[in-house]
Scaffold this active site. Structure first.
Site, PDB file in Angstrom:
ATOM      1  N   SER A   1       7.165  40.257  14.502  1.00 57.70           N
ATOM      2  CA  SER A   1       5.790  40.778  14.603  1.00 57.70           C
ATOM      3  C   SER A   1       5.652  41.853  15.674  1.00 57.70           C
ATOM      4  O   SER A   1       6.345  41.819  16.690  1.00 57.70           O
ATOM      5  CB  SER A   1       4.831  39.642  14.956  1.00 57.70           C
ATOM      6  OG  SER A   1       4.724  38.763  13.886  1.00 57.70           O
TER       7      SER A   1
ATOM      8  N   SER B   1       7.212  33.292  19.687  1.00 55.54           N
ATOM      9  CA  SER B   1       7.193  31.919  20.202  1.00 55.54           C
ATOM     10  C   SER B   1       8.471  31.657  20.979  1.00 55.54           C
ATOM     11  O   SER B   1       9.560  31.964  20.496  1.00 55.54           O
ATOM     12  CB  SER B   1       7.120  30.905  19.056  1.00 55.54           C
ATOM     13  OG  SER B   1       6.080  31.218  18.199  1.00 55.54           O
TER      14      SER B   1
ATOM     15  N   GLU C   1      12.119  29.584   6.532  1.00 54.82           N
ATOM     16  CA  GLU C   1      10.914  29.080   7.194  1.00 54.82           C
ATOM     17  C   GLU C   1      10.188  28.098   6.292  1.00 54.82           C
ATOM     18  O   GLU C   1       9.652  27.092   6.726  1.00 54.82           O
ATOM     19  CB  GLU C   1       9.993  30.251   7.553  1.00 54.82           C
ATOM     20  CG  GLU C   1       8.736  29.822   8.302  1.00 54.82           C
ATOM     21  CD  GLU C   1       7.858  31.007   8.692  1.00 54.82           C
ATOM     22  OE1 GLU C   1       7.894  32.032   7.981  1.00 54.82           O
ATOM     23  OE2 GLU C   1       7.160  30.894   9.700  1.00 54.82           O
TER      24      GLU C   1
ATOM     25  N   GLN D   1      12.617  34.578  17.212  1.00 55.98           N
ATOM     26  CA  GLN D   1      12.601  35.492  16.070  1.00 55.98           C
ATOM     27  C   GLN D   1      11.644  36.642  16.386  1.00 55.98           C
ATOM     28  O   GLN D   1      10.469  36.404  16.628  1.00 55.98           O
ATOM     29  CB  GLN D   1      12.136  34.673  14.856  1.00 55.98           C
ATOM     30  CG  GLN D   1      12.107  35.382  13.565  1.00 55.98           C
ATOM     31  CD  GLN D   1      10.692  35.416  13.033  1.00 55.98           C
ATOM     32  OE1 GLN D   1       9.870  36.196  13.468  1.00 55.98           O
ATOM     33  NE2 GLN D   1      10.404  34.529  12.096  1.00 55.98           N
TER      34      GLN D   1
ATOM     35  N   GLU E   1      -5.749  34.556   4.526  1.00 57.06           N
ATOM     36  CA  GLU E   1      -5.922  35.621   3.539  1.00 57.06           C
ATOM     37  C   GLU E   1      -4.590  36.025   2.915  1.00 57.06           C
ATOM     38  O   GLU E   1      -4.503  36.239   1.703  1.00 57.06           O
ATOM     39  CB  GLU E   1      -6.585  36.838   4.206  1.00 57.06           C
ATOM     40  CG  GLU E   1      -8.058  36.618   4.584  1.00 57.06           C
ATOM     41  CD  GLU E   1      -8.253  35.705   5.805  1.00 57.06           C
ATOM     42  OE1 GLU E   1      -7.290  35.504   6.570  1.00 57.06           O
ATOM     43  OE2 GLU E   1      -9.369  35.191   5.989  1.00 57.06           O
TER      44      GLU E   1
END
Lengths: 370, 398
Positions: free
Chosen positions: B131, B163, B246, B128, B369
């Site tokens: 990012s 990944s 996910e 995927q 966060e």
């Protein structure tokens, strides 16, 4: 898998919440807070008695409703949300549960119906000084059926009619039942951090007492009683912690500073998210405790300890950060934040402090994994 | 309130367990992470094939897609049972959990025919590609661009933290196709062949020492318009479906927990330390809290309800506690705790290994966060963070 309360239990919860939101507001709590002569809110207490909640987990043969421990857990959470200023826990979680597990047939049939109908208010008197209650530290003596010594502080000790008292006798430590309205018993109110639940010093000077359970078995019995009370108190704590999060959340959305609601700032958002996480951890552990309590599971000691540790942490954190979120307002007498902060501390130490329960938990895990 | 399966659930669990026992070895304590070995990928592919042939791959997928047509509860039960065995599932988690469901939702019939079965049988692995270096938590801020050229799109840019890109055959790729609209509106999703010209996969040497993630560079990579998933500019919507899937993917936090450090402390003679015991209690309560919260989620699932946001607490609890537990175990070993040699270090050096892995876990799949923001905004309904780029075009902001 059914790790939740039943529809009937949820209905009970909704009804209890409706009643308490209408009849046990923080204004009712403050009537007790602001008046030193008041030990509890009589109006709220009377209605709770009439609804039969005290007998929720008492079998019908002893005058109760014969529902079960899960129902009592549901009620406890709602009483905690409402900060109910009544001696419910002392009577229902400690006194009645102690009788149920250790009382003779005679004691149960004599006393439980009176707990259920509110004519008897029970309490538990174990503390004598700072620190953990330990075998060998007990100075109150039982000799020839009469007791001498002093217990301080005893929650609801000023209004209770009967107490379960931890004493030292020839065989070690024992639990006894004492009728508090007799010669040889004197009581003085004690000022505490949490004035909406009254406390007393009870002095015994030759008062007559009756054994609860076997002589010399006091510490073991107290452990069992505390395990049961711990789960119920965890639900009260959970109710209180949930209210703190709701209050902080509502205020964070409404209070504007620097041109926007303070809840838009990550420092506040993350604080509230932390409260949420702790509350969920507490809720899940409390449910497990409820399951163990209601099914008399062998896992009760560790389930009760985990429920209590999680709930004490959640309520402590939520009650202090609720004040912080409210800023200067939160520190005023008029705003309700401090009521929860006070109650959180009472519930965290009432049946043994978190440190004591952490130790109990680890000991239970050790025993299991040896 | 009970923890028992219904009759149907028990039957499915027994069936799953029998199948697993027939094909796999039970997980041994201490064998916490079996990735990284040479033959791992081959074993993973073989297990995926066995699972698919046995009818246990992708339990909730419809039968016409090669799934079982089962319930979410069955998927949960399968996940619980599979976790008891030494099952090499890692390489397929992202593809089958996130990418291929997106292809099923947005792809053409041709796509489904071409890709789904091969992925299910373990023949092709997916990654995927979302990012980017400048867009971590702010995924929609990505810069990799696609320019239309006839029937093709030409891709240039860079992805990161991908990944398994080094062993993947295909990927789903989110890119910017229109910089002149606000950032969420100018994105488009594509299927990309990872083995084609112009795709350059470079493993990232991580702080932990491992190389599970990659940078992926795209230089004039051409993708036919027919491999677009969803309309141009709809990429964010497509990505949200991927990310929703996910959340359904079952997964725990690999690494030692309260039990492992308790066992170690017992063997080391430090279990009597009061400060340690208090921490141990806290770790147990948190781990138990998360485990039991999943039971609450399962209860909702088994009633056909949509679970609430309770599971969001898992990642915040687990990654932090893993880090804390490993830190404590190492400090308990004093100077010796520095040693990472499995033959020398206690517990096969799992505390040391996980100590170096834990910082990554706190970041991957959403930082602490960002997860706290999600709880604050979506669960507690607090106002969103300030987003100064919200109403500006991507080009204006960059």
């Amino acid at each position: 898998m059914n790790f939740d309360f039943s529809d009937d239990q949820k209905f009970l919860r909704d009804e209890a919440r409706k009643f308490l939101e209408a009849q046990c507001t923080t204004a009712h709590v403050r009537e007790v807070l602001d008046d030193d002569s008041k030990s509890h809110n009589e109006g709220v207490w009377k209605q709770i008695v009439e609804m039969g909640w005290l007998g929720a987990a008492i079998p019908e043969e002893y005058g109760g409703l014969g529902l079960g421990m899960l129902e009592l857990c549901v009620i406890a959470e709602e009483l905690g949300r409402a900060l109910a200023p009544v001696p419910f826990g002392s009577s229902a979680y400690f006194f009645a549960e102690a009788l149920k597990i250790a009382g003779s047939e005679d004691q149960k049939s004599q006393l439980l119906p009176k707990v259920a109908d509110g004519s008897l208010i029970g309490c538990i008197a174990v503390s004598e000084g700072p620190g953990e209650i330990k075998a060998g530290n007990i100075a109150t003596r039982l000799k020839d059926g009469s007791i001498t010594g002093k217990k301080i502080p005893v929650t609801d000790g000023d209004i209770a009619t009967h107490a379960i008292v931890l004493v030292k006798d020839g065989s070690g430590e024992s639990l006894v039942i004492v009728d508090l309205n007799q010669n040889g018993v004197s009581r003085e109110p004690v000022k505490t951090l949490e004035p909406t639940r009254s406390h007393a010093t009870i002095s015994f000077d030759g008062a007559s007492a009756e054994l609860l359970g076997e002589a010399g078995n006091g510490m073991a019995l107290l452990d069992q009683i505390n395990d049961r009370a711990a789960v119920l108190i965890a639900f009260e704590q959970l109710g209180g912690a949930s209210r703190c999060l709701e209050m902080a959340n509502a205020y964070a959305k409404e209070r504007v500073a620097f041109g926007r609601a303070i809840g838009g700032n990550q420092a506040i958002k993350h604080k509230l998210a932390d409260m949420y996480v702790k509350n969920e951890v507490a809720r899940s552990n409390a449910y497990y405790g409820a399951w163990a309590l209601s099914s008399d599971a062998a896992e009760l000691p560790e389930a009760a300890a985990a429920a209590r540790v999680a709930a004490s942490e959640a309520y402590w954190f939520a009650s202090k950060e609720n004040i912080q979120t409210h800023g200067g307002m939160g520190f005023t007498w008029e705003v309700d934040c401090h009521l929860f902060y006070r109650r959180a501390k009472l519930l965290a130490v009432q049946a043994g402090s978190p440190a004591v329960w952490k130790e109990k938990l680890v000991s239970a895990l050790e025993a299991k994994n040896d | 309130m009970d923890f028992n399966d219904t009759a149907e659930e028990a039957e499915f669990r027994a069936e799953a367990n029998a199948f697993l026992s027939q094909h796999l070895k039970p997980k041994t304590p201490g064998a916490l992470r079996s990735g990284g070995r040479e033959d791992f990928l081959e074993r993973a592919k073989a297990w995926q094939k066995t699972k698919a042939e046995g009818g246990f791959a992708q339990i909730t997928w419809p039968k016409e897609m090669g799934g079982r047509g089962g319930t979410v509860m069955q998927q949960v039960i399968w996940g619980q049972e599979e976790a008891k065995f030494d099952a090499p599932t890692g390489p397929f988690a992202i593809g089958l959990g996130m990418c291929v469901p997106t292809v099923i939702a947005f792809g053409s019939d041709e796509h489904k025919k071409r890709y789904v079965q091969k992925a299910l049988m373990g023949e092709e692995i997916w990654c995927q590609l979302f990012s980017e270096p400048a867009a971590g938590s702010d995924v929609a801020g990505l810069k990799t661009k696609a320019v239309k050229d006839g029937d093709e799109w030409v891709i240039n840019g860079q992805k990161v933290w991908t990944s398994g890109a080094h062993y993947s055959d295909y990927g789903i790729l989110l890119v910017r196709t229109d910089p002149n609209v606000p950032k969420h509106k100018g994105l488009t999703m594509f299927i990309v062949d990872m083995k084609q010209k112009g795709v350059d996969v470079r493993p990232i040497h991580q702080a932990s020492g491992g190389k599970e993630f990659n940078e992926v560079y795209f230089t004039d990579v051409r993708i036919p318009d027919s491999d677009r998933l969803g309309e141009p500019g709809m990429g964010w919507k497509v990505a949200l479906v991927t990310l929703m899937n996910e959340r359904l993917a079952v997964g725990g936090s690999p690494g030692p927990d309260w039990k492992e450090i308790m066992d170690y402390a017992r063997s080391a003679g430090t279990l009597s330390d009061q400060a340690f015991r208090a921490k141990l209690a806290d770790w147990y309560v948190a781990a138990q809290g998360y485990k039991l919260t999943k039971f609450r989620t399962q209860t909702a699932l088994s009633r056909g309800e949509t679970p609430g946001p309770e599971n969001a607490i898992g990642k915040i609890i687990n990654a932090n506690h893993l880090q804390d537990i490993c830190n404590s175990a190492i400090e308990m070993q004093d100077h010796f705790g520095l040693i990472v040699d499995k033959d020398e270090a206690p517990s096969d050096a799992i505390f040391q290994e996980s100590f170096m892995w834990a910082p990554g876990l706190r970041i991957a799949g959403g930082t602490d966060e960002i997860l706290k923001n999600i709880i604050a905004e979506r669960v507690l309904g607090l106002p969103q963070d300030v987003r100064v780029d919200k109403d500006k075009t991507f080009a204006e902001m960059n």
